[in-house]
Design an enzyme around this catalytic site. Structure first.
Site, PDB file in Angstrom:
ATOM      1  NE  ARG A 135      -7.542   7.839   9.024  1.00  0.00           N
ATOM      2  CZ  ARG A 135      -8.125   8.277   7.904  1.00  0.00           C
ATOM      3  NH1 ARG A 135      -7.801   9.443   7.386  1.00  0.00           N
ATOM      4  NH2 ARG A 135      -9.057   7.552   7.311  1.00  0.00           N
ATOM      5  N   GLY A 187       0.858  -1.179   0.000  1.00  0.00           N
ATOM      6  CA  GLY A 187       0.000   0.000   0.000  1.00  0.00           C
ATOM      7  C   GLY A 187       0.895   1.229   0.000  1.00  0.00           C
ATOM      8  NE  ARG A 201     -13.177  11.035   8.081  1.00  0.00           N
ATOM      9  CZ  ARG A 201     -12.266  10.512   7.313  1.00  0.00           C
ATOM     10  NH1 ARG A 201     -11.519   9.521   7.758  1.00  0.00           N
ATOM     11  NH2 ARG A 201     -12.069  10.972   6.100  1.00  0.00           N
ATOM     12  CG  HIS A 209     -16.173   7.843   6.909  1.00  0.00           C
ATOM     13  ND1 HIS A 209     -17.172   8.594   6.355  1.00  0.00           N
ATOM     14  CD2 HIS A 209     -15.006   8.362   6.465  1.00  0.00           C
ATOM     15  CE1 HIS A 209     -16.611   9.532   5.594  1.00  0.00           C
ATOM     16  NE2 HIS A 209     -15.313   9.418   5.648  1.00  0.00           N
ATOM     17  CB  ALA A 234       2.819   2.362   4.659  1.00  0.00           C
TER      18      ALA A 234
HETATM   19  C1  LIG Z   1     -12.840   3.599   1.192  1.00  0.00           C
HETATM   20  C2  LIG Z   1     -11.720   4.303   1.887  1.00  0.00           C
HETATM   21  C3  LIG Z   1     -11.417   5.621   1.571  1.00  0.00           C
HETATM   22  C4  LIG Z   1     -10.365   6.280   2.204  1.00  0.00           C
HETATM   23  N1  LIG Z   1     -10.110   7.571   1.878  1.00  0.00           N
HETATM   24  C5  LIG Z   1      -9.079   8.201   2.473  1.00  0.00           C
HETATM   25  C6  LIG Z   1      -8.756   9.544   2.120  1.00  0.00           C
HETATM   26  O1  LIG Z   1      -9.417  10.162   1.289  1.00  0.00           O
HETATM   27  N2  LIG Z   1      -7.718  10.135   2.725  1.00  0.00           N
HETATM   28  C7  LIG Z   1      -6.956   9.481   3.649  1.00  0.00           C
HETATM   29  O2  LIG Z   1      -5.994  10.055   4.135  1.00  0.00           O
HETATM   30  N3  LIG Z   1      -7.227   8.205   3.981  1.00  0.00           N
HETATM   31  C8  LIG Z   1      -8.266   7.548   3.427  1.00  0.00           C
HETATM   32  N4  LIG Z   1      -8.545   6.253   3.777  1.00  0.00           N
HETATM   33  C9  LIG Z   1      -7.633   5.527   4.662  1.00  0.00           C
HETATM   34  C10 LIG Z   1      -6.395   5.074   3.900  1.00  0.00           C
HETATM   35  O3  LIG Z   1      -6.757   4.705   2.591  1.00  0.00           O
HETATM   36  C11 LIG Z   1      -5.698   3.888   4.515  1.00  0.00           C
HETATM   37  O4  LIG Z   1      -5.548   4.067   5.878  1.00  0.00           O
HETATM   38  C12 LIG Z   1      -4.315   3.706   3.920  1.00  0.00           C
HETATM   39  O5  LIG Z   1      -4.389   3.684   2.522  1.00  0.00           O
HETATM   40  C13 LIG Z   1      -3.630   2.464   4.418  1.00  0.00           C
HETATM   41  O6  LIG Z   1      -2.433   2.285   3.721  1.00  0.00           O
HETATM   42  P1  LIG Z   1      -1.392   1.182   4.146  1.00  0.00           P
HETATM   43  O7  LIG Z   1      -0.244   1.312   3.236  1.00  0.00           O
HETATM   44  O8  LIG Z   1      -1.141   1.272   5.598  1.00  0.00           O
HETATM   45  O9  LIG Z   1      -2.145  -0.221   3.916  1.00  0.00           O
HETATM   46  P2  LIG Z   1      -2.921  -0.857   2.667  1.00  0.00           P
HETATM   47  O10 LIG Z   1      -3.047   0.055   1.536  1.00  0.00           O
HETATM   48  O11 LIG Z   1      -4.145  -1.480   3.230  1.00  0.00           O
HETATM   49  O12 LIG Z   1      -1.965  -1.998   2.171  1.00  0.00           O
HETATM   50  C14 LIG Z   1      -1.819  -3.213   2.840  1.00  0.00           C
HETATM   51  C15 LIG Z   1      -0.860  -4.066   2.061  1.00  0.00           C
HETATM   52  O13 LIG Z   1      -0.483  -5.175   2.856  1.00  0.00           O
HETATM   53  C16 LIG Z   1      -0.619  -6.375   2.139  1.00  0.00           C
HETATM   54  N5  LIG Z   1      -0.913  -7.397   3.131  1.00  0.00           N
HETATM   55  C17 LIG Z   1      -1.829  -7.358   4.129  1.00  0.00           C
HETATM   56  N6  LIG Z   1      -1.730  -8.463   4.893  1.00  0.00           N
HETATM   57  C18 LIG Z   1      -0.752  -9.206   4.355  1.00  0.00           C
HETATM   58  C19 LIG Z   1      -0.160 -10.451   4.705  1.00  0.00           C
HETATM   59  N7  LIG Z   1      -0.550 -11.153   5.757  1.00  0.00           N
HETATM   60  N8  LIG Z   1       0.826 -10.913   3.912  1.00  0.00           N
HETATM   61  C20 LIG Z   1       1.260 -10.212   2.832  1.00  0.00           C
HETATM   62  N9  LIG Z   1       0.763  -9.022   2.484  1.00  0.00           N
HETATM   63  C21 LIG Z   1      -0.227  -8.536   3.241  1.00  0.00           C
HETATM   64  C22 LIG Z   1      -1.664  -6.117   1.105  1.00  0.00           C
HETATM   65  O14 LIG Z   1      -1.478  -6.977   0.002  1.00  0.00           O
HETATM   66  C23 LIG Z   1      -1.387  -4.662   0.767  1.00  0.00           C
HETATM   67  O15 LIG Z   1      -0.375  -4.609  -0.190  1.00  0.00           O
HETATM   68  C24 LIG Z   1      -9.606   5.597   3.173  1.00  0.00           C
HETATM   69  C25 LIG Z   1      -9.910   4.283   3.488  1.00  0.00           C
HETATM   70  C26 LIG Z   1     -10.984   3.648   2.889  1.00  0.00           C
HETATM   71  C27 LIG Z   1     -11.369   2.294   3.354  1.00  0.00           C
END
Ligand SMILES: Cc1cc2nc3c(=O)[nH]c(=O)nc-3n(C[C@H](O)[C@H](O)[C@H](O)COP(=O)(O)OP(=O)(O)OC[C@H]3O[C@@H](n4cnc5c(N)ncnc54)[C@H](O)[C@@H]3O)c2cc1C
Ligand code: SF4
Ligand code: FES
Lengths: 257, 639
Positions: B435, B42, B330, B266, B44
């Site tokens: 948040r 994702g 929120r 939300h 991060a």
């Molecule tokens: C519908 C929606 C809209 C949103 N809109 C906003 C917004 O407008 N602005 C904002 O700031 N935030 C928003 N958010 C929140 C934000 O999108 C998320 O908090 C953020 O994108 C999370 O990013 P991340 O990199 O932490 O994880 P993620 O993007 O969830 O990535 C997780 C990754 O981990 C991998 N993974 C998970 N478990 C495993 C495992 N066991 N083994 C191997 N790989 C694994 C997955 O394949 C994926 O690649 C929104 C969230 C949602 C649900």
């Protein structure tokens, strides 16, 4: 939670079943009774799968995740149409109110040499990642960037770039194409980056490398039918392909000089 | 268990620069000798993988998706905050810091939040340089919108697809490194365990989701960026595969889990419509810039919305919070919607919804402008509900959206397991008890592009790391344990599907560990979850085989972990005898139903240490006290 009274319909599915990449695969007839019309196509598949599991049968594998038409995971050919009959809609956004009681629905995976089936409706689309890896980016290491407003980009250009950049990498364009060409996908990325001033330095190298990787991956040539754009859930414009062809021509000529 | 935040000393605005200077460095030639595992692609994970590879580290990146670009970050709609002050409306690093601390209801660590605000402008610069097509003005400069909990316009966006555009930028940067050989990418791999050697994280065990084989990966450090755990509620706005497995298995190996009960509900989601429903769809909060929330004044008024005249409508957010109005944060907005429904004033076929009305915005701005701003959201809404929001007000209701809790990390983003770092939504670090909108994308990219690339070097340069490969006994032991667990699940051949159990857990969580919580409800939830968990291990049915793609088996492992996490969330909520942010305990509220914080007793992070035995869960609660030296502890008011 309370549930609204949703109308229900009965359907007959003909679904592609294939255990592994090596397996030959075949169609299987599965009935799908009492499907609420407000359910999405994937929710219909969930209902069918839960029944299969209870009967001790192997559920139908399919890729999905966001279920809101943005991750590009879902990939089914429904009655001959990648992502089904509704324009500009991914499979996960298609709802059963678009079907009628008693209808037969044929469900197949996206088919292309470059997208081998790995189980049932699930295919391997890593060829798309390889195409991006070969040039679908702007080379800028973290920490090197100037202030974001230092280089103004006219709104029209930014919008143009955005329109191409909305591609979700699903591969429906390939599945829809008689030649399994990936031109719409590749051209969307090429144009997204080519119209932006930030993308200028690598403009030629990018299109040449991406086109080459595309060919090597086993995608076919474009014969201008436009089927790709019609199937595209993001309605990526067919015009992208012509624009990329001209990018490609210019780049090839320059590189020859 | 010792919780040392490692927050640097000194004035808040100098902590990060000072820390950057004081951290140890790995010299360029040595970087390539270090292997770092990143789990998740994702925002991060992808940004961390790309940046560390650019620096010269050997990066091994795993994700469970078919392509890194499918990570759940792709679905974020509304935007990303940054203290650029391009609008000249009084924004600053300090104001973003202040808003985030206040928005989080004083339950986040000041040092981390300030760093986040400081880094935020660099994120926008980086993304624009990568070609992220943010919205622009005719003059070519970037444009902004406002989001809940802020009185300045600091949110950058790309129509309703900001997450997609940011993720594609990070993905492309990472794929460039895949091509250059700096990142070795393994997709369709689910990490099932973290492997510790002498108490230090030295690798992971992953299941190849295509072949079913268990694979071992060894490294000098491990980074988890696996996203949030909102799917513990079954229904949430998260993507279907979002899960807690990687962080939960790390928790069981010794990583403390912080503030698990802090869940964000939300306010603007498409309401639930039937039992077949698999997820809830978010309607971006940006809609509250122009949409007005209302319900009929009279309970049980079943007239269609256009027949209810203005003086019989209750624009409840504008009424209760005159200064923030529809842009109240929120948690606050969600609770108000729930109160209206509890009063019998809900709307729509289920009566569990409120209106979000664009009539006035369309009158003021015209349909074209409204469609430019929100067109794709309106389309999504119409596809799902069959209603046209240009004509009929949207129906919305709160849904689980984000989890502020996660693995505890120090200032360097390291968990309580040495060498195990946690980024993005998977950690607990920056958002406290609530948040603010558009801050998760900011945090994910800050962690990945600008924090971990520094702090990982500090760790690697300052730690003696004996050579370890995948032949080490620790890998064999972990593999045997995981294999045993899979075989056990497959052998059960019970009568209920995995989804059955997941839905049952979701119902318990939503009713008793959801928007409002009570002592009795939480105690009951703990018992019900324990019972459900034992039923799961007797009666779950997984068909298919473990040696080819088997989504049922994948889901079963995730639900098994949710069944433990759910209990911990309830325990955490039970112990936190106060209301703050997204955590609302009915016993602790003001006469006008606002959250009543207890700074005397609960101004701390609760970090839970797993002490369970096979078949029996148990935890020890530790605390990290929070001190507010810059933003004065005050009652949050948006009135
Ligand atoms: C519908 C929606 C809209 C949103 N809109 C906003 C917004 O407008 N602005 C904002 O700031 N935030 C928003 N958010 C929140 C934000 O999108 C998320 O908090 C953020 O994108 C999370 O990013 P991340 O990199 O932490 O994880 P993620 O993007 O969830 O990535 C997780 C990754 O981990 C991998 N993974 C998970 N478990 C495993 C495992 N066991 N083994 C191997 N790989 C694994 C997955 O394949 C994926 O690649 C929104 C969230 C949602 C649900
Ligand atoms: S161009 Fe359209 S059909 Fe092709 S991959 Fe992109 S979104 Fe899918
Ligand atoms: S499931 Fe994500 S696009 Fe269909």
């Amino acid at each position: 939670m309370a549930s609204a009274n949703s109308k229900k319909i009965n359907l007959k599915l003909k679904v592609w079943r294939q255990k592994t990449r090596a397996d030959a695969g075949r169609f299987e007839e599965i009935s799908a009774p009492e499907i609420p019309v407000d359910a999405s196509f994937l929710e219909m598949m969930d209902i069918v799968n839960n029944r299969l599991i209870k009967e001790g049968r192997d559920p139908i594998a399919f890729d999905h995740d966001c279920r809101e038409g943005i991750c590009g995971s879902c990939s089914m050919v429904i009655n001959g149409n990648p992502h089904g009959p509704e324009r500009g809609t991914a499979t996960c956004q298609l709802h059963m109110r678009k079907f009628h009681d008693g209808q037969e629905i044929v469900v197949e995976p996206f088919r292309a040499t470059a997208f081998p089936v790995i189980k049932d409706l699930s295919v391997d689309r890593t060829a798309f990642d390889r195409i991006i890896a070969s040039g679908g980016y702007i080379s800028v290491n973290t920490g090197n960037a100037p202030d974001a407003n230092a280089l103004p980009v006219p709104k029209e250009k930014a919008d143009d770039a955005f329109n191409s950049a909305t591609c979700i990498g699903c591969g429906a364009c390939v599945a829809a194409c008689a030649n399994s060409s990936a031109m719409l996908f590749v051209s969307a990325k090429v144009n997204h980056l080519a119209v932006l001033p930030q993308g200028e330095p690598e403009r030629e190298r990018r299109v040449l490398r991406m086109m080459q990787t595309m060919e090597e991956a086993g995608f076919g040539n474009c014969s201008n039918t436009g089927a790709c754009s019609l199937a595209c859930p993001k309605e990526i414009s067919f015009e992208n392909i012509a624009r990329m062809n001209s990018e490609y021509m210019k780049a090839s000529v320059k590189r020859r000089d | 268990m010792k919780l040392d935040s490692k927050a640097p000393s000194g004035p808040i605005s100098e902590k990060w620069s000072k820390h950057k200077f004081e951290m140890k460095l790995v010299n360029p030639a040595n970087k390539r000798k270090h292997t770092v595992i990143v789990v998740g692609t994702g925002l991060a994970g992808a940004s961390a993988s790309a940046t560390m590879a650019e620096l010269g580290y050997n990066v091994v990146t795993l994700c469970m998706h078919e392509s890194p670009r499918r990570a759940h970050s792709i679905a974020a709609q509304g935007g990303i905050n940054a203290a650029k002050n391009y609008q000249n409306d009084g924004d600053s690093v300090y104001r973003l810091f202040y808003d985030t601390i206040k928005g989080g209801d004083f339950r986040a660590r000041e040092s981390n939040v300030h760093r986040l605000a400081e880094i935020s402008p660099n994120i926008i610069d980086q993304c624009v340089a990568q070609g992220v097509p943010f919205a622009r003005e005719y003059g070519g400069t970037l444009t902004n919108r406002s989001f809940g909990g802020a009185q300045v316009s600091r949110t950058f966006y790309a129509r309703g697809q900001t997450g997609q555009q940011l993720l594609i930028g990070a993905y492309q940067a990472m794929m460039r490194q895949v091509d250059a050989g700096g990142v070795k990418l393994f997709t369709r791999r689910e990490v099932m365990d973290i492997v510790l050697v002498d108490g230090v994280a030295r690798g992971v065990l992953a299941r190849n989701l295509v072949t079913g084989e268990l694979e071992s990966y060894a490294a000098d450090a491990v980074i988890l960026a696996t996203g949030g755990y909102g799917n513990v509620f079954f229904h949430s706005t998260n993507a279907k595969m979002s899960n807690t497995t990687a962080i939960w298995r790390a928790h069981r190996r010794g990583a403390a889990f912080a503030n698990p009960c802090f869940t964000q509900i939300h306010p603007t989601c498409i309401p639930h419509s039937g039992d077949y429903q698999s997820k809830l769809t978010l309607m971006s909060e940006s809609l509250r810039n122009d949409g007005r929330c209302w319900v009929p004044k009279t309970p049980g008024d079943r007239r269609p919305p256009e027949q209810i005249p203005d003086d019989e409508r209750d624009y409840f957010l504008e009424r209760v919070y005159p200064s923030f109005g529809n842009l109240a944060p929120r948690d606050v907005a969600s609770r108000q919607a729930k109160f209206r429904v509890d009063e019998g004033r809900g709307v729509g076929p289920t009566n569990v919804a409120v209106y979000l009305d664009f009539r006035d915005a369309i009158k003021r701005l015209g349909e074209k402008v409204v469609s430019e701003r929100y067109g794709n959201l309106f389309d999504i809404y119409e596809k799902i509900t069959g209603d046209n929001p240009y004509k009929v007000p949207m129906r919305i209701y709160p849904a689980v959206h984000y989890t502020m809790g996660g693995l505890w990390v120090d200032y360097n983003l390291m968990s309580t397991i040495p060498g195990l770092h946690v980024l993005g939504e998977a950690n607990f670090s920056d958002h406290g008890a609530n948040r603010l909108g558009a801050s998760a994308l900011m945090q994910g990219l800050a962690d990945g592009y600008f924090v971990i690339p520094y702090t990982i070097g500090h760790y690697l340069a300052g730690t003696k790391l004996p050579k370890v490969d995948t032949q080490h006994d620790a890998f064999r032991a972990a593999r045997a344990e995981i294999q045993g667990g899979i075989d056990r699940l497959m052998a059960l051949k019970g009568s209920r599907t995995v989804d059955d159990f997941h839905r049952a857990l979701g119902t318990i969580m939503w009713d008793k560990v959801g928007m409002s919580r009570t002592d009795a409800g939480l105690k009951q939830a703990i018992q019900e979850i324990q019972t459900l968990r034992s039923e799961f291990y007797e009666d779950v049915r997984i068909s298919g085989d473990k040696s080819y793609i088997n989504p049922e088996l994948e889901k079963a492992g995730r639900v098994a972990d949710f069944l433990e996490l759910g209990e911990l969330m309830a325990r955490d909520a039970l112990e936190r005898k106060e209301s703050c942010g997204g955590h609302f305990r009915e016993e602790y509220q003001t006469p006008d139903n606002e959250a009543l914080r207890d700074d005397e007793n609960f101004c701390h992070v609760a970090a839970w240490e797993y002490s369970g035995q096979p078949g029996r869960t148990n935890w020890n609660r530790h605390i990290e006290p929070l001190s507010f030296e810059n933003v004065k502890l005050a009652t949050r008011s948006y009135k």
